[in-house]
Write a protein that holds these residues in place. Structure first.
Motif, PDB file in Angstrom:
ATOM      1  N   SER A  54       1.371 -10.310   2.948  1.00  0.00           N
ATOM      2  CA  SER A  54       1.161  -9.166   3.833  1.00  0.00           C
ATOM      3  C   SER A  54       2.465  -8.752   4.514  1.00  0.00           C
ATOM      4  N   GLU A  55       2.750  -7.469   4.476  1.00  0.00           N
ATOM      5  CA  GLU A  55       3.935  -6.915   5.129  1.00  0.00           C
ATOM      6  C   GLU A  55       3.623  -6.613   6.596  1.00  0.00           C
ATOM      7  N   LYS A  56       4.678  -6.468   7.388  1.00  0.00           N
ATOM      8  CA  LYS A  56       4.528  -6.223   8.819  1.00  0.00           C
ATOM      9  C   LYS A  56       3.722  -4.958   9.096  1.00  0.00           C
ATOM     10  N   GLU A  57       3.865  -3.951   8.250  1.00  0.00           N
ATOM     11  CA  GLU A  57       3.146  -2.695   8.439  1.00  0.00           C
ATOM     12  C   GLU A  57       1.626  -2.903   8.396  1.00  0.00           C
ATOM     13  N   ARG A  58       1.208  -3.930   7.702  1.00  0.00           N
ATOM     14  CA  ARG A  58      -0.227  -4.233   7.604  1.00  0.00           C
ATOM     15  C   ARG A  58      -0.798  -4.562   8.980  1.00  0.00           C
ATOM     16  N   ASP A  59      -0.012  -5.247   9.818  1.00  0.00           N
ATOM     17  CA  ASP A  59      -0.489  -5.577  11.160  1.00  0.00           C
ATOM     18  C   ASP A  59      -0.828  -4.310  11.945  1.00  0.00           C
ATOM     19  N   ALA A  60       0.040  -3.318  11.865  1.00  0.00           N
ATOM     20  CA  ALA A  60      -0.198  -2.054  12.570  1.00  0.00           C
ATOM     21  C   ALA A  60      -1.439  -1.349  12.027  1.00  0.00           C
ATOM     22  N   GLU A  61      -1.631  -1.389  10.721  1.00  0.00           N
ATOM     23  CA  GLU A  61      -2.829  -0.786  10.111  1.00  0.00           C
ATOM     24  C   GLU A  61      -4.090  -1.491  10.593  1.00  0.00           C
ATOM     25  N   GLU A  63      -4.436  -3.109  13.409  1.00  0.00           N
ATOM     26  CA  GLU A  63      -4.625  -2.720  14.815  1.00  0.00           C
ATOM     27  C   GLU A  63      -5.321  -1.370  14.906  1.00  0.00           C
ATOM     28  N   ARG A  64      -4.912  -0.416  14.068  1.00  0.00           N
ATOM     29  CA  ARG A  64      -5.550   0.919  14.067  1.00  0.00           C
ATOM     30  C   ARG A  64      -7.029   0.801  13.694  1.00  0.00           C
ATOM     31  N   LYS A  78      -1.125 -10.116  14.525  1.00  0.00           N
ATOM     32  CA  LYS A  78       0.074 -10.772  13.995  1.00  0.00           C
ATOM     33  C   LYS A  78      -0.302 -11.712  12.853  1.00  0.00           C
TER      34      LYS A  78
END
Length: 167
Positions: A54-61, A63-64, A78
């Motif tokens: 999993s890439e860091k951008e996945r965490d933001a997704e 969260e959304r 995280k």
């Protein structure tokens, strides 16, 4: 009800080793021990999971997605498979290992709602210290200055005055 709704929202995502950690459970225990008539408000809801791909951008997704399900919560997501780099550790093998390095022993806890509706707890040091009303530096990764700063900034000893510090 709020915590159960958070756990239900997390379960909907079906994250690998997905838990809600830190103050979510720790504060609930301390609130009960202090006979608080209502829950101490949470600054955030710390979601952890473990996925090596999993890439860091996945965490933001994530969260959304959680925000869409429950906008009143301040979701923080995280992937613990990446967190070892913040401390110069060898890669972690699981969420349990990752949270075992958090600052306070009592904060090294997480919880999830499994598919059958039962609550599962992840606590590498157990829950004894939480129920003993202690606030202890993590013996596995002791960082006294960081510990003292967090105790002061978070006002834990004012919010829960029966807590006792242990170094």
């Amino acid at each position: 009800m709020y915590r159960m709704r958070c756990l239900t929202a997390l379960r909907e995502l079906a994250l690998p080793q997905g838990y809600i950690g830190a103050g979510f459970l720790r504060n609930a225990i301390w609130d009960v021990l202090h006979n608080k008539p209502s829950s101490t408000p949470l600054n955030d809801v710390d979601v952890i999971y473990f996925c090596r791909q999993s890439e860091k951008e996945r965490d933001a997704e994530l969260e959304r997605r959680l925000h869409d399900m429950m906008p009143e919560a301040n979701w923080q997501v995280k992937n613990q498979a990446r967190m070892h780099t913040l401390h110069g550790h060898n890669p972690y093998e699981s969420c349990e290992q990752a949270i075992s390095y958090w600052i306070e022993k009592e904060t090294c806890v997480a919880v999830k709602l499994n598919e059958s509706g039962r609550v599962e707890v992840l606590a590498p040091f157990g829950l004894q210290a939480n129920f003993a009303s202690t606030l202890s530096i993590n013996p596995r990764y002791p960082r006294r200055e960081v510990f003292n700063t967090r105790v002061k900034q978070k006002d834990w000893l004012k919010i829960w005055p029966q807590l006792s510090l242990h170094y």
